[in-house]
Design a protein around this motif. Structure first.
Motif, PDB file in Angstrom:
ATOM      1  N   TYR A  73      13.417 129.186  62.379  1.00 16.83           N
ATOM      2  CA  TYR A  73      13.859 128.521  63.588  1.00 16.83           C
ATOM      3  C   TYR A  73      12.845 128.706  64.704  1.00 16.83           C
ATOM      4  O   TYR A  73      12.151 129.711  64.769  1.00 16.83           O
ATOM      5  N   VAL A  74      12.797 127.705  65.581  1.00 15.59           N
ATOM      6  CA  VAL A  74      11.902 127.729  66.737  1.00 15.59           C
ATOM      7  C   VAL A  74      12.737 127.401  67.958  1.00 15.59           C
ATOM      8  O   VAL A  74      13.628 126.549  67.903  1.00 15.59           O
ATOM      9  N   SER A  75      12.457 128.077  69.071  1.00 14.15           N
ATOM     10  CA  SER A  75      13.151 127.755  70.319  1.00 14.15           C
ATOM     11  C   SER A  75      12.148 127.141  71.296  1.00 14.15           C
ATOM     12  O   SER A  75      11.049 127.654  71.478  1.00 14.15           O
ATOM     13  N   HIS A  76      12.549 126.035  71.901  1.00 11.74           N
ATOM     14  CA  HIS A  76      11.735 125.338  72.896  1.00 11.74           C
ATOM     15  C   HIS A  76      12.403 125.509  74.257  1.00 11.74           C
ATOM     16  O   HIS A  76      13.633 125.489  74.344  1.00 11.74           O
ATOM     17  N   ASP A  77      11.614 125.670  75.306  1.00 16.97           N
ATOM     18  CA  ASP A  77      12.177 125.738  76.652  1.00 16.97           C
ATOM     19  C   ASP A  77      12.723 124.381  77.037  1.00 16.97           C
ATOM     20  O   ASP A  77      12.030 123.368  76.909  1.00 16.97           O
ATOM     21  N   ARG A  78      13.953 124.355  77.528  1.00 16.77           N
ATOM     22  CA  ARG A  78      14.580 123.087  77.908  1.00 16.77           C
ATOM     23  C   ARG A  78      13.850 122.439  79.075  1.00 16.77           C
ATOM     24  O   ARG A  78      13.793 121.216  79.181  1.00 16.77           O
ATOM     25  N   ALA A  79      13.251 123.241  79.948  1.00 19.20           N
ATOM     26  CA  ALA A  79      12.550 122.715  81.116  1.00 19.20           C
ATOM     27  C   ALA A  79      11.311 121.904  80.731  1.00 19.20           C
ATOM     28  O   ALA A  79      10.821 121.104  81.536  1.00 19.20           O
ATOM     29  N   ASP A  80      10.804 122.070  79.506  1.00 22.12           N
ATOM     30  CA  ASP A  80       9.619 121.334  79.051  1.00 22.12           C
ATOM     31  C   ASP A  80       9.939 119.889  78.670  1.00 22.12           C
ATOM     32  O   ASP A  80       9.025 119.099  78.472  1.00 22.12           O
ATOM     33  N   PHE A  81      11.221 119.542  78.549  1.00 23.10           N
ATOM     34  CA  PHE A  81      11.624 118.202  78.128  1.00 23.10           C
ATOM     35  C   PHE A  81      12.054 117.357  79.324  1.00 23.10           C
ATOM     36  O   PHE A  81      12.761 117.839  80.207  1.00 23.10           O
ATOM     37  N   VAL A  82      11.639 116.090  79.331  1.00 27.62           N
ATOM     38  CA  VAL A  82      12.139 115.151  80.331  1.00 27.62           C
ATOM     39  C   VAL A  82      13.589 114.827  79.979  1.00 27.62           C
ATOM     40  O   VAL A  82      14.478 114.881  80.822  1.00 27.62           O
ATOM     41  N   LYS A  83      13.828 114.493  78.705  1.00 31.29           N
ATOM     42  CA  LYS A  83      15.171 114.249  78.180  1.00 31.29           C
ATOM     43  C   LYS A  83      15.277 115.042  76.881  1.00 31.29           C
ATOM     44  O   LYS A  83      14.579 114.756  75.917  1.00 31.29           O
ATOM     45  N   PRO A  84      16.141 116.062  76.850  1.00 33.17           N
ATOM     46  CA  PRO A  84      16.238 116.878  75.641  1.00 33.17           C
ATOM     47  C   PRO A  84      16.766 116.084  74.447  1.00 33.17           C
ATOM     48  O   PRO A  84      17.606 115.208  74.613  1.00 33.17           O
ATOM     49  N   PRO A  85      16.268 116.373  73.234  1.00 33.99           N
ATOM     50  CA  PRO A  85      16.742 115.664  72.039  1.00 33.99           C
ATOM     51  C   PRO A  85      18.175 116.054  71.688  1.00 33.99           C
ATOM     52  O   PRO A  85      18.635 117.150  72.001  1.00 33.99           O
ATOM     53  N   GLU A  86      18.867 115.144  71.016  1.00 34.50           N
ATOM     54  CA  GLU A  86      20.253 115.364  70.605  1.00 34.50           C
ATOM     55  C   GLU A  86      20.313 116.250  69.357  1.00 34.50           C
ATOM     56  O   GLU A  86      19.502 116.093  68.449  1.00 34.50           O
ATOM     57  N   PRO A  87      21.288 117.162  69.289  1.00 29.81           N
ATOM     58  CA  PRO A  87      21.467 117.965  68.078  1.00 29.81           C
ATOM     59  C   PRO A  87      21.779 117.084  66.869  1.00 29.81           C
ATOM     60  O   PRO A  87      22.434 116.056  66.992  1.00 29.81           O
ATOM     61  N   GLY A  88      21.289 117.488  65.708  1.00 27.40           N
ATOM     62  CA  GLY A  88      21.523 116.758  64.467  1.00 27.40           C
ATOM     63  C   GLY A  88      20.420 115.778  64.130  1.00 27.40           C
ATOM     64  O   GLY A  88      20.348 115.287  63.016  1.00 27.40           O
ATOM     65  N   ALA A  89      19.535 115.490  65.073  1.00 33.21           N
ATOM     66  CA  ALA A  89      18.456 114.532  64.844  1.00 33.21           C
ATOM     67  C   ALA A  89      17.216 115.254  64.326  1.00 33.21           C
ATOM     68  O   ALA A  89      16.900 116.353  64.762  1.00 33.21           O
ATOM     69  N   ALA A  90      16.513 114.611  63.391  1.00 33.01           N
ATOM     70  CA  ALA A  90      15.245 115.150  62.898  1.00 33.01           C
ATOM     71  C   ALA A  90      14.145 114.704  63.865  1.00 33.01           C
ATOM     72  O   ALA A  90      13.951 113.516  64.078  1.00 33.01           O
ATOM     73  N   LYS A  91      13.459 115.670  64.462  1.00 31.27           N
ATOM     74  CA  LYS A  91      12.441 115.368  65.468  1.00 31.27           C
ATOM     75  C   LYS A  91      11.135 116.080  65.144  1.00 31.27           C
ATOM     76  O   LYS A  91      11.117 117.154  64.536  1.00 31.27           O
ATOM     77  N   ARG A  92      10.052 115.465  65.588  1.00 29.42           N
ATOM     78  CA  ARG A  92       8.722 116.074  65.546  1.00 29.42           C
ATOM     79  C   ARG A  92       8.354 116.339  66.995  1.00 29.42           C
ATOM     80  O   ARG A  92       8.245 115.407  67.792  1.00 29.42           O
ATOM     81  N   ILE A  93       8.190 117.600  67.360  1.00 31.92           N
ATOM     82  CA  ILE A  93       7.937 117.976  68.749  1.00 31.92           C
ATOM     83  C   ILE A  93       6.510 118.480  68.887  1.00 31.92           C
ATOM     84  O   ILE A  93       6.077 119.379  68.166  1.00 31.92           O
ATOM     85  N   THR A  94       5.792 117.861  69.803  1.00 34.57           N
ATOM     86  CA  THR A  94       4.435 118.283  70.158  1.00 34.57           C
ATOM     87  C   THR A  94       4.410 118.511  71.662  1.00 34.57           C
ATOM     88  O   THR A  94       5.318 118.096  72.384  1.00 34.57           O
ATOM     89  N   TYR A  95       3.349 119.137  72.134  1.00 34.58           N
ATOM     90  CA  TYR A  95       3.202 119.406  73.563  1.00 34.58           C
ATOM     91  C   TYR A  95       1.957 118.722  74.089  1.00 34.58           C
ATOM     92  O   TYR A  95       0.906 118.749  73.455  1.00 34.58           O
ATOM     93  N   SER A  96       2.089 118.114  75.252  1.00 38.02           N
ATOM     94  CA  SER A  96       0.955 117.435  75.884  1.00 38.02           C
ATOM     95  C   SER A  96       0.053 118.475  76.558  1.00 38.02           C
ATOM     96  O   SER A  96       0.374 119.664  76.599  1.00 38.02           O
ATOM     97  N   ALA A  97      -1.054 118.010  77.109  1.00 36.28           N
ATOM     98  CA  ALA A  97      -2.018 118.910  77.735  1.00 36.28           C
ATOM     99  C   ALA A  97      -1.418 119.643  78.939  1.00 36.28           C
ATOM    100  O   ALA A  97      -1.805 120.769  79.236  1.00 36.28           O
ATOM    101  N   ASP A  98      -0.468 119.015  79.621  1.00 33.81           N
ATOM    102  CA  ASP A  98       0.151 119.662  80.784  1.00 33.81           C
ATOM    103  C   ASP A  98       1.366 120.525  80.410  1.00 33.81           C
ATOM    104  O   ASP A  98       2.069 121.017  81.283  1.00 33.81           O
ATOM    105  N   GLY A  99       1.623 120.715  79.117  1.00 31.44           N
ATOM    106  CA  GLY A  99       2.675 121.604  78.661  1.00 31.44           C
ATOM    107  C   GLY A  99       4.041 120.972  78.497  1.00 31.44           C
ATOM    108  O   GLY A  99       5.008 121.667  78.215  1.00 31.44           O
ATOM    109  N   LYS A 100       4.147 119.662  78.666  1.00 30.59           N
ATOM    110  CA  LYS A 100       5.428 118.980  78.504  1.00 30.59           C
ATOM    111  C   LYS A 100       5.658 118.649  77.032  1.00 30.59           C
ATOM    112  O   LYS A 100       4.737 118.271  76.314  1.00 30.59           O
TER     113      LYS A 100
END
Length: 116
Positions: A73-100
């Motif tokens: 498991y991995v935990s992501h800071d919620r503040a890094d998301f503009v709109k947090p993803p919904e639970p149950g969805a398969a997502k690929r999460i990357t980070y931009s140069a500014d940390g978002k």
């Protein structure tokens, strides 16, 4: 404090360990998360230099928990998301140069086997 997610019968129970016993803290709809016990207290903080693919398990006020492998498991800071993803969805999460965080749909590989 140890936390785990218990998913069964269409319900998702967030539990905390209290003197060796698991106590329900919050119960809500499972929202597409597969039944099972997810020990999210084992979640490692997300490495912002890597890509994380997997199912979003739970989102609280401070973190988003993602399963990236069996028992991993991995935990992501919620503040890094503009709109947090919904639970149950398969997502690929990357980070931009500014940390978002940038979350896009992920196609998870499924194994296919033949029985003789």
């Amino acid at each position: 404090m140890k936390q785990r997610l218990l998913v069964m019968n269409g319900q998702c129970a967030m539990q905390q360990e209290d003197q060796g016993q698991w106590r329900n803290v919050k119960v809500e709809k499972a929202k597409g998360v597969k039944p099972g016990i997810y020990n999210i207290y084992l979640a490692a903080p997300a490495d912002k230099s890597q890509e994380h693919s997997g199912v979003i398990l739970y989102a609280d006020k401070t973190a988003i928990y993602q399963q990236v492998g069996k028992g991993q498991y991995v935990s992501h800071d919620r503040a890094d998301f503009v709109k947090p993803p919904e639970p149950g969805a398969a997502k690929r999460i990357t980070y931009s140069a500014d940390g978002k965080a940038v979350a896009v749909e992920a196609a998870l590989a499924q194994k296919q086997s033949r029985k003789i």
